[in-house]
Design a protein around this motif. Sequence first.
Motif, PDB file in Angstrom:
ATOM      1  N   ASN A  65      92.050 -23.900  49.446  1.00  0.00           N
ATOM      2  CA  ASN A  65      92.202 -22.497  49.826  1.00  0.00           C
ATOM      3  C   ASN A  65      91.974 -22.301  51.316  1.00  0.00           C
ATOM      4  OD1 ASN A  65      92.627 -19.655  49.134  1.00  0.00           O
ATOM      5  ND2 ASN A  65      90.494 -19.437  49.751  1.00  0.00           N
ATOM      6  N   ASN A  70      94.898 -23.431  53.104  1.00  0.00           N
ATOM      7  CA  ASN A  70      95.948 -22.410  52.968  1.00  0.00           C
ATOM      8  C   ASN A  70      95.777 -21.315  54.006  1.00  0.00           C
ATOM      9  OD1 ASN A  70      97.467 -23.438  50.911  1.00  0.00           O
ATOM     10  ND2 ASN A  70      96.502 -22.216  49.289  1.00  0.00           N
ATOM     11  N   ARG A  98      96.906 -22.383  57.354  1.00  0.00           N
ATOM     12  CA  ARG A  98      98.367 -22.404  57.466  1.00  0.00           C
ATOM     13  C   ARG A  98      98.914 -20.985  57.510  1.00  0.00           C
ATOM     14  NH1 ARG A  98     100.902 -26.244  53.718  1.00  0.00           N
ATOM     15  NH2 ARG A  98      99.764 -25.025  52.205  1.00  0.00           N
ATOM     16  N   GLN A  99      98.337 -20.110  56.676  1.00  0.00           N
ATOM     17  CA  GLN A  99      98.847 -18.741  56.626  1.00  0.00           C
ATOM     18  C   GLN A  99      98.708 -18.026  57.966  1.00  0.00           C
ATOM     19  OE1 GLN A  99      96.632 -17.111  53.363  1.00  0.00           O
ATOM     20  NE2 GLN A  99      97.845 -18.183  51.813  1.00  0.00           N
ATOM     21  N   ASN A 109     105.942 -28.183  56.309  1.00  0.00           N
ATOM     22  CA  ASN A 109     105.220 -28.177  55.042  1.00  0.00           C
ATOM     23  C   ASN A 109     104.361 -29.406  54.824  1.00  0.00           C
ATOM     24  OD1 ASN A 109     106.298 -25.671  53.620  1.00  0.00           O
ATOM     25  ND2 ASN A 109     108.143 -26.670  54.350  1.00  0.00           N
ATOM     26  N   TYR A 159     107.634 -21.095  61.771  1.00  0.00           N
ATOM     27  CA  TYR A 159     108.246 -20.181  60.804  1.00  0.00           C
ATOM     28  C   TYR A 159     109.458 -20.832  60.150  1.00  0.00           C
ATOM     29  CZ  TYR A 159     110.101 -15.678  59.077  1.00  0.00           C
ATOM     30  OH  TYR A 159     110.555 -14.644  58.295  1.00  0.00           O
ATOM     31  N   GLN A 206     108.785 -24.049  58.043  1.00  0.00           N
ATOM     32  CA  GLN A 206     108.099 -23.801  56.779  1.00  0.00           C
ATOM     33  C   GLN A 206     109.024 -23.192  55.750  1.00  0.00           C
ATOM     34  OE1 GLN A 206     104.115 -22.232  55.922  1.00  0.00           O
ATOM     35  NE2 GLN A 206     103.983 -21.881  58.105  1.00  0.00           N
ATOM     36  N   LEU A 207     109.797 -22.182  56.187  1.00  0.00           N
ATOM     37  CA  LEU A 207     110.530 -21.372  55.223  1.00  0.00           C
ATOM     38  C   LEU A 207     111.929 -21.885  54.971  1.00  0.00           C
ATOM     39  CD1 LEU A 207     109.355 -17.894  56.442  1.00  0.00           C
ATOM     40  CD2 LEU A 207     108.532 -19.179  54.486  1.00  0.00           C
ATOM     41  N   TYR A 222     105.399  -8.451  63.918  1.00  0.00           N
ATOM     42  CA  TYR A 222     104.336  -9.429  64.167  1.00  0.00           C
ATOM     43  C   TYR A 222     103.585  -9.141  65.463  1.00  0.00           C
ATOM     44  CZ  TYR A 222     105.860 -12.591  60.432  1.00  0.00           C
ATOM     45  OH  TYR A 222     106.171 -13.153  59.230  1.00  0.00           O
ATOM     46  N   ALA A 271      92.917 -11.010  54.383  1.00  0.00           N
ATOM     47  CA  ALA A 271      94.134 -10.938  53.566  1.00  0.00           C
ATOM     48  C   ALA A 271      94.023 -11.878  52.360  1.00  0.00           C
ATOM     49  CB  ALA A 271      95.353 -11.305  54.407  1.00  0.00           C
ATOM     50  N   ASN A 272      93.500 -13.071  52.595  1.00  0.00           N
ATOM     51  CA  ASN A 272      93.337 -14.061  51.534  1.00  0.00           C
ATOM     52  C   ASN A 272      92.413 -13.541  50.435  1.00  0.00           C
ATOM     53  OD1 ASN A 272      91.330 -16.653  50.809  1.00  0.00           O
ATOM     54  ND2 ASN A 272      93.509 -17.066  50.590  1.00  0.00           N
ATOM     55  N   ASN A 275      94.028 -10.872  48.357  1.00  0.00           N
ATOM     56  CA  ASN A 275      94.994 -11.443  47.407  1.00  0.00           C
ATOM     57  C   ASN A 275      94.300 -12.151  46.252  1.00  0.00           C
ATOM     58  OD1 ASN A 275      97.258 -10.584  48.721  1.00  0.00           O
ATOM     59  ND2 ASN A 275      97.542 -12.477  49.879  1.00  0.00           N
ATOM     60  N   LEU A 276      93.247 -12.914  46.586  1.00  0.00           N
ATOM     61  CA  LEU A 276      92.540 -13.653  45.537  1.00  0.00           C
ATOM     62  C   LEU A 276      91.980 -12.708  44.489  1.00  0.00           C
ATOM     63  CD1 LEU A 276      90.511 -16.451  47.371  1.00  0.00           C
ATOM     64  CD2 LEU A 276      92.606 -16.667  46.061  1.00  0.00           C
TER      65      LEU A 276
END
Lengths: 307, 367
Positions: A34, A37, A40-41, A150, A222, A225-226, A237, A273-274, A277-278
């Motif tokens: 986590n 994550n 990375r986020q 990734n 960006y 990754q996507l 942004y 934010a994490n 969401n969790l």
Amino acid sequence: MRAVGAGRLGGLIALIVLIVIASFLSDRFLTVPNLLNVLRQVSIVGILALGMTFVILTAGIDLSIGSVLGLSVVLYAGLLESFGLPAAITLGMVAGAGAGLVNGIGVAYAGIPAFIMTLGMLSFARGLAFIYTGGTPVPILDETFYNFGNGYVLGVPIPALVLIATLLASAFVLGMTPFGRSVYGIGSNEEAARMSGVPVRQYKALVYVISGTLAALAGVVYASQLGIGTPIAGQGYELDAIAAVVVGGTSLFGGRGSVWGTFIGTLIIGVLANTLNLNGVDPFVQQLVKGALIVVAVFGMSRASRS
Amino acid sequence: MLKRLCLLTSAIVMLPLAAVSAQERQPITNATCDELAARYDKLPFTDILPLEAGPVLVDGEEKSITVGFSQTGFNHPWRVSMLESLQAEACRHPNVELIVLDGNVDVAKQNNDVRDLIARGVDAVIMSPVESAALVPASRAVMSEGLPLVVLDRDVPTDKTLFIGQSNVTMAEGVAEKMAEDLGGKGKIVVITGLQGSSPAVDRNQGMLNVLADYPDIEVLVTGDGQWIREPSVPLMEDWLTAYPEIDAVFSHAEESSWGAQLAIARANRCKDGIKHYTFDGSNAGFKAVKAGTFGADGNYTPFIGDIGLRAVLYELTGKEIPDAEDYAQPGKNLALPDSPVVTAANADEWIGRGWGDFEPTPDPCL
């Protein structure tokens, strides 16, 4: 300098408090996957925010970085097939630096207020991205590029490593070079900097080139990754980047702050934010909490730096 | 320095414009009439209000007809595809000219755009509104000039010549039914919405809820805002995978968001969970992903209704009656379109090539 220290310490304390709260709210927060994550986020906005820090330290602002990211992303995607990966990335980065240079010339040499100049670039670069793609996202089907965005090195996501490398490079430039020290000088007192022989215009232009280039670098993260080059990439942004910078204790009036603070500010927003969401918090409420956090954090830090 | 800069900028701006006139490319879609003609045959609704190619005669005369099109914005390929179908129809009629304006997803700008079209003396207005209620003033202005007004996709609650659109609610019901069926009426799902507060996101959510009311054993674990795009859904899904050990399906309002979720699933090494995706958009890439098994169903919300809109305008201008235009709950007339079937593995082959966009699907990182 005392103020900078207090601001940075304030940010660090806020981050630790947030992490403690987050670990109580979800037993999955404090796990290695986590936390990786989260790193990375935050990497994309984190890189943007580092570039933004340079600009804000000179008491400027760069509203164009989200659009410049979008422009670079569609260039990577569009040029990849005919020119190959290295050339596509080089050209996209040059476009980012070029957009930054135009901003810098406009602000430093033509005397256009930074807010206006970069607002113009926000629209101009986005327009170019739309014209180039005809409004349609361009898929990126390149294995190497995908693995870059990734993949992991020693268990750490590559985008997070790019962020940390950018942080270290930025800290070096700001702390160890005459240019970096002059950035603070220009931000606290431009006239005094000029009198003491700092090439103010050149340096002011340079911070926009840095921020444009880092926007294009964030674009690499960006796009890789996507796996898609969409002309709407990075919309809004710039505001997330500004939020990370100010939460990190850098003054919007220039001259005070640091990239370390920005990094902590980025993490604060990312961890928040994490956590939301969790815990499955409603998206409407998330916006409200994020807004409140920005104001409270900056208020708290300005109090801390005054006392 | 400044002078040089100005020259440079004007050169950059002029370049694309020069290219347009040389190759007669249509604005925004950047396609030539030849290219558009090739796509015309694949449009799903050319049999609705059929019209032969060739000049359109008004009172027996071939005079030039100018039609204004005010689009919500061109920030999404779906919106560009709607224009594509409109341009494809316009290309078939040499005396029909389009003026296309980009509303920038801003109700105030779109209201101004429509008034500009009236000022430029168009013969009719086609509009796809940013937001229903906010475009009432512009619609009234068109109607009070006595010009035909055709409204596409999102309706306006005021008088108009014709509204043409599909229902997001019933389409979402179709997608949710397929999901419930695949899950055997039991399971845990996460929901990634379109931009929260936008009417298609509200309607797609409503359609899903309508169906889930009949399936008490399907539990919605959590809902997040994917904003129609890929990037925001990656961290959402990442965090949900961390928080919820068991997820059976992702119900997402957009293919892009589904791709983002799939990326997060692959990175979290959860491909083996076999999490299914139920999604919307109706692109060819989406249909191919359905065929490949990545998506369980794709809501087929076609953007190719622009051509019907233009034909409706031309019917109106030539005094031809529009069959099937009927009164409905709103002022004006409605042309009900048949619901496009939800695309599933059973009919994907039939639909590939008839969706929008000619790009390939993102490679599924789990395959």
